[in-house]
Design a protein around this motif. Structure first.
Motif, PDB file in Angstrom:
ATOM      1  N   HIS A 188       0.816  -1.209   0.000  1.00 51.91           N
ATOM      2  CA  HIS A 188       0.000   0.000   0.000  1.00 51.91           C
ATOM      3  C   HIS A 188       0.857   1.269   0.000  1.00 51.91           C
ATOM      4  O   HIS A 188       0.445   2.307  -0.523  1.00 51.91           O
ATOM      5  CB  HIS A 188      -0.970   0.007   1.186  1.00 51.91           C
ATOM      6  CG  HIS A 188      -0.323   0.220   2.515  1.00 51.91           C
ATOM      7  ND1 HIS A 188      -0.025   1.467   3.017  1.00 51.91           N
ATOM      8  CD2 HIS A 188       0.081  -0.682   3.451  1.00 51.91           C
ATOM      9  CE1 HIS A 188       0.531   1.332   4.207  1.00 51.91           C
ATOM     10  NE2 HIS A 188       0.611   0.052   4.494  1.00 51.91           N
ATOM     11  N   ASP A 191       2.089   1.534  -3.668  1.00 52.40           N
ATOM     12  CA  ASP A 191       0.953   1.842  -4.530  1.00 52.40           C
ATOM     13  C   ASP A 191       0.542   3.303  -4.423  1.00 52.40           C
ATOM     14  O   ASP A 191       0.033   3.884  -5.379  1.00 52.40           O
ATOM     15  CB  ASP A 191      -0.222   0.932  -4.163  1.00 52.40           C
ATOM     16  CG  ASP A 191      -1.356   1.028  -5.167  1.00 52.40           C
ATOM     17  OD1 ASP A 191      -1.058   1.081  -6.364  1.00 52.40           O
ATOM     18  OD2 ASP A 191      -2.511   1.063  -4.762  1.00 52.40           O
ATOM     19  N   THR A 197      -1.560  -1.953  -9.801  1.00 55.59           N
ATOM     20  CA  THR A 197      -2.142  -3.155  -9.216  1.00 55.59           C
ATOM     21  C   THR A 197      -1.042  -4.200  -9.106  1.00 55.59           C
ATOM     22  O   THR A 197      -0.419  -4.564 -10.107  1.00 55.59           O
ATOM     23  CB  THR A 197      -3.282  -3.699 -10.087  1.00 55.59           C
ATOM     24  OG1 THR A 197      -4.325  -2.736 -10.133  1.00 55.59           O
ATOM     25  CG2 THR A 197      -3.818  -5.000  -9.516  1.00 55.59           C
ATOM     26  N   VAL A 224       3.172  -6.486 -11.883  1.00 51.34           N
ATOM     27  CA  VAL A 224       2.337  -5.303 -11.680  1.00 51.34           C
ATOM     28  C   VAL A 224       1.594  -4.957 -12.960  1.00 51.34           C
ATOM     29  O   VAL A 224       2.047  -5.261 -14.062  1.00 51.34           O
ATOM     30  CB  VAL A 224       3.168  -4.082 -11.224  1.00 51.34           C
ATOM     31  CG1 VAL A 224       3.867  -4.362  -9.905  1.00 51.34           C
ATOM     32  CG2 VAL A 224       4.178  -3.682 -12.294  1.00 51.34           C
ATOM     33  N   GLY A 226      -0.644  -1.603 -14.726  1.00 52.31           N
ATOM     34  CA  GLY A 226      -1.012  -0.201 -14.589  1.00 52.31           C
ATOM     35  C   GLY A 226      -0.888   0.531 -15.901  1.00 52.31           C
ATOM     36  O   GLY A 226      -0.617  -0.072 -16.947  1.00 52.31           O
TER      37      GLY A 226
END
Length: 285
Positions: A188, A191, A197, A224, A226
């Motif tokens: 988190h 991110d 993601t 990942v 994105g």
């Protein structure tokens, strides 16, 4: 050189969910043999090859029907019972031969046809008129290779890169080194810096589906997804280097793939330099 999994993996995936198909492969080179080996466990595979020696080898090496002959000729296709084929894959080393094979196959069957080509110009002609040549699907290996080189060059720390939605979305896999700045940070936190993601983490041969509280460790392999910009930003953090539009791009070898790769960089605003050892080839390009 693109491997057969890259070229035809989607065919194997799609066909594995269907009833057994009859697949005719014309050209038993490296690609043709690999296709036969991949698909013959699930489907009835027929291979047409002009070299009698290779036909005899295939008969013993794989569970396929090998036919000796020229795939451009109706009589050879009829010998291979082309009228029963669900899928025809033309993968000889000659682009024009592959397109002719597909056109000929369409005359005597309702099979879905796939042609492997190397030249971008032929592919672009088909792409602009998808019913051209009697080819239902065309795969340009040189273009696929060039696009893969271009994609991975933008993410120097990535192990694998793929794009979706006309390049708007990227999926990339990274190996986290011991000096990476994201080690011991929770998903988190990372991110929040880059809207991504985190799709998966491979750790000690175990697949983890990360949550926001998952902490990144050294030697993790992470996947990942994105936007293009978000994935590039993430890659620059991992590699501690940010690529700019002024970076030097040198392509060694004025082969068809090298030239195509240079054109791709130019189309995206770069000024690549193409280096060729052979002076005659360099002048010709």
């Amino acid at each position: 050189m693109m491997n057969t999994e890259t070229l035809f993996g989607s065919i194997a995936d799609d066909s594995s969910t269907k009833d057994s198909m009859r697949i005719t492969v014309i050209g038993a080179g490296e690609v043709g043999r690999a296709i036969a080996a991949t698909l013959s466990d699930l489907h009835k595979v027929v291979i047409i090859e002009r070299d009698q020696r290779i036909v005899e080898e295939l008969t013993y090496a794989h569970d396929v029907l090998a036919v000796h002959g020229d795939g451009r000729e109706i009589k050879t296709l009829q010998q291979a019972r082309i009228e029963q084929a669900d899928l025809v894959i033309a993968c000889t080393d000659d682009d024009e031969v592959n397109t002719v094979i597909c056109a000929t196959a369409k005359l005597v069957s309702d099979a879905f046809t796939i042609a492997r080509v190397r030249h971008r110009t032929l592919y672009e002609t088909w792409d602009g008129h998808s019913d051209a040549f009697g080819v239902d699907h065309m795969i340009c290996t040189n273009l696929l290779t060039s696009e893969a080189i271009f994609r991975i060059s933008g993410l120097p720390s990535a192990r694998e890169v793929d794009t979706f939605a006309n390049g708007l979305v990227r999926m990339a896999a990274f190996e986290i080194g011991q000096d990476s700045p994201i080690i011991e940070r929770a998903v988190h936190e990372i991110d929040s810096d880059n809207p991504l993601t985190f799709a998966a983490i491979f750790r000690d041969e175990e697949l983890l589906i990360p949550s926001g509280e998952t902490v990144i460790q050294s030697d993790d392999h992470i996947v990942v997804i994105g936007s293009t910009q978000a994935v590039e930003n993430f890659a620059s953090v991992i590699s501690r280097s940010l690529r700019s539009q002024t970076d030097d791009i040198i392509i060694a070898g004025a082969t068809k793939v090298g030239i195509q790769t240079a054109k791709l960089f130019e189309e995206h605003g770069y000024n690549p330099r193409l280096v060729e050892q052979n002076s005659e080839n360099a002048l010709a390009k």
